[in-house]
Design an enzyme around this catalytic site. Sequence first.
Site, mmCIF file in Angstrom:
data_model
loop_
_atom_site.group_PDB
_atom_site.id
_atom_site.type_symbol
_atom_site.label_atom_id
_atom_site.label_comp_id
_atom_site.label_asym_id
_atom_site.label_seq_id
_atom_site.Cartn_x
_atom_site.Cartn_y
_atom_site.Cartn_z
ATOM 1 N N ARG A 181 0.812 -1.208 0.000
ATOM 2 C CA ARG A 181 0.000 0.000 0.000
ATOM 3 C C ARG A 181 0.853 1.269 0.000
ATOM 4 O O ARG A 181 1.944 1.298 0.572
ATOM 5 C CB ARG A 181 -0.949 0.000 1.196
ATOM 6 C CG ARG A 181 -0.267 -0.077 2.563
ATOM 7 C CD ARG A 181 -1.313 -0.138 3.671
ATOM 8 N NE ARG A 181 -0.711 -0.451 4.977
ATOM 9 C CZ ARG A 181 -0.228 0.429 5.818
ATOM 10 N NH1 ARG A 181 -0.240 1.737 5.505
ATOM 11 N NH2 ARG A 181 0.296 0.048 6.976
ATOM 12 N N ILE B 19 1.350 -5.176 10.559
ATOM 13 C CA ILE B 19 1.893 -4.254 9.544
ATOM 14 C C ILE B 19 0.820 -3.876 8.541
ATOM 15 O O ILE B 19 0.764 -2.741 8.066
ATOM 16 C CB ILE B 19 3.096 -4.898 8.810
ATOM 17 C CG1 ILE B 19 4.249 -5.136 9.803
ATOM 18 C CG2 ILE B 19 3.572 -4.029 7.645
ATOM 19 C CD1 ILE B 19 5.374 -5.991 9.223
ATOM 20 N N HIS B 20 -0.038 -4.847 8.176
ATOM 21 C CA HIS B 20 -1.126 -4.592 7.226
ATOM 22 C C HIS B 20 -0.554 -4.027 5.916
ATOM 23 O O HIS B 20 -0.872 -2.901 5.519
ATOM 24 C CB HIS B 20 -2.120 -3.591 7.838
ATOM 25 C CG HIS B 20 -3.554 -3.897 7.544
ATOM 26 N ND1 HIS B 20 -4.206 -4.965 8.101
ATOM 27 C CD2 HIS B 20 -4.464 -3.288 6.737
ATOM 28 C CE1 HIS B 20 -5.450 -4.996 7.675
ATOM 29 N NE2 HIS B 20 -5.637 -3.992 6.838
ATOM 30 N N PRO B 21 0.291 -4.812 5.237
ATOM 31 C CA PRO B 21 1.060 -4.256 4.114
ATOM 32 C C PRO B 21 0.253 -3.898 2.870
ATOM 33 O O PRO B 21 0.738 -3.140 2.017
ATOM 34 C CB PRO B 21 2.056 -5.374 3.795
ATOM 35 C CG PRO B 21 1.396 -6.622 4.271
ATOM 36 C CD PRO B 21 0.638 -6.222 5.498
#
Length: 327
Positions: A83, A136-138
Amino acid sequence: MSVVSARIEGNHTTVYDALDRLGSKHGTFDDSLREIVNIAETARFIDELDPAAPLTHSLIRELHARTVSHLIREGDPNPGNYREVDVAISNSQHTPPSWVVVHPEMTDLLDFANAERPLHEQMLQIAIAHHRFVWIHPFQNGNGRVSRLFTYAMLRRTIFNTRGGSALNPMAVFGNDRDAYISALEGADDLSERGTTAWIEFFATGISTDLQRLIRLQDHEYVSEELITPVLTSLARDGVISAAQAGALAIALQRGVVKAGDLEAVFPGSPAQRSRAIRTLVEEDLFQNSVEGPRFYRISLSRGPIAARLVRRLDTLGYLPKILADD
């Protein structure tokens, strides 16, 4: 397991509907079914990889691209790319790090995931890596699905690689109690020792329980007597199959693979009559061709009238994760 992963994200396609529609020769996949297909095909992609190969940025991005491919509701505007915007997680108090540090955070995670650990530490390593990936929610979307596939890849290259066996797909662990899974993950979001330990215990206990179930399913006698035979009995009792068909299926269950001559006792008469009876079994999705050749047959377990009752029997025996109860 692919249905479980999609169900965690709100996809309500049932196990049987997925099996039935995937086995159909007609029609196209809608968004819900495509999501399940993508997860299943990405898991197969992982199965083809060298389990000893390191986990890399390019692999993680490839897993994401495959997982969200051609999806609308559960897609991503930039498939296969980290993202480049800051995001929030619905119904969560955790705020993922700024997109600016996603790449270095993922580098640290991959270094941790690829580090050689003694066998007794590998389950801890995998549990921590799974949480950190979600933390982290990449990606903008698809993080949950990719994190579970990432965990599957880690299991293949650590515990199961060193033991020489096939990896356990961890979806059942995560889907057995969705609320407990989410709660355990969120409890570790402050990166405290207490929260992290609770998450590791949840993860390791789930893997251990699921392994015991899988070991039981490798016992042919147990599978035959407790799982498949009751299904065949119920089909005959309800008039879905004839007595002769039930006999043919029982022989196939005992032998694994049959040919026409093996069924003479239940289908007496000429070879042509026997061939017609077998053809009917195939047309009704009770038999399917085996890999040995076009005239070898085995029971069809994944579609047709057996499949729906098999799913219910699995649920009765406690094999389906709670998230799939009553499917």
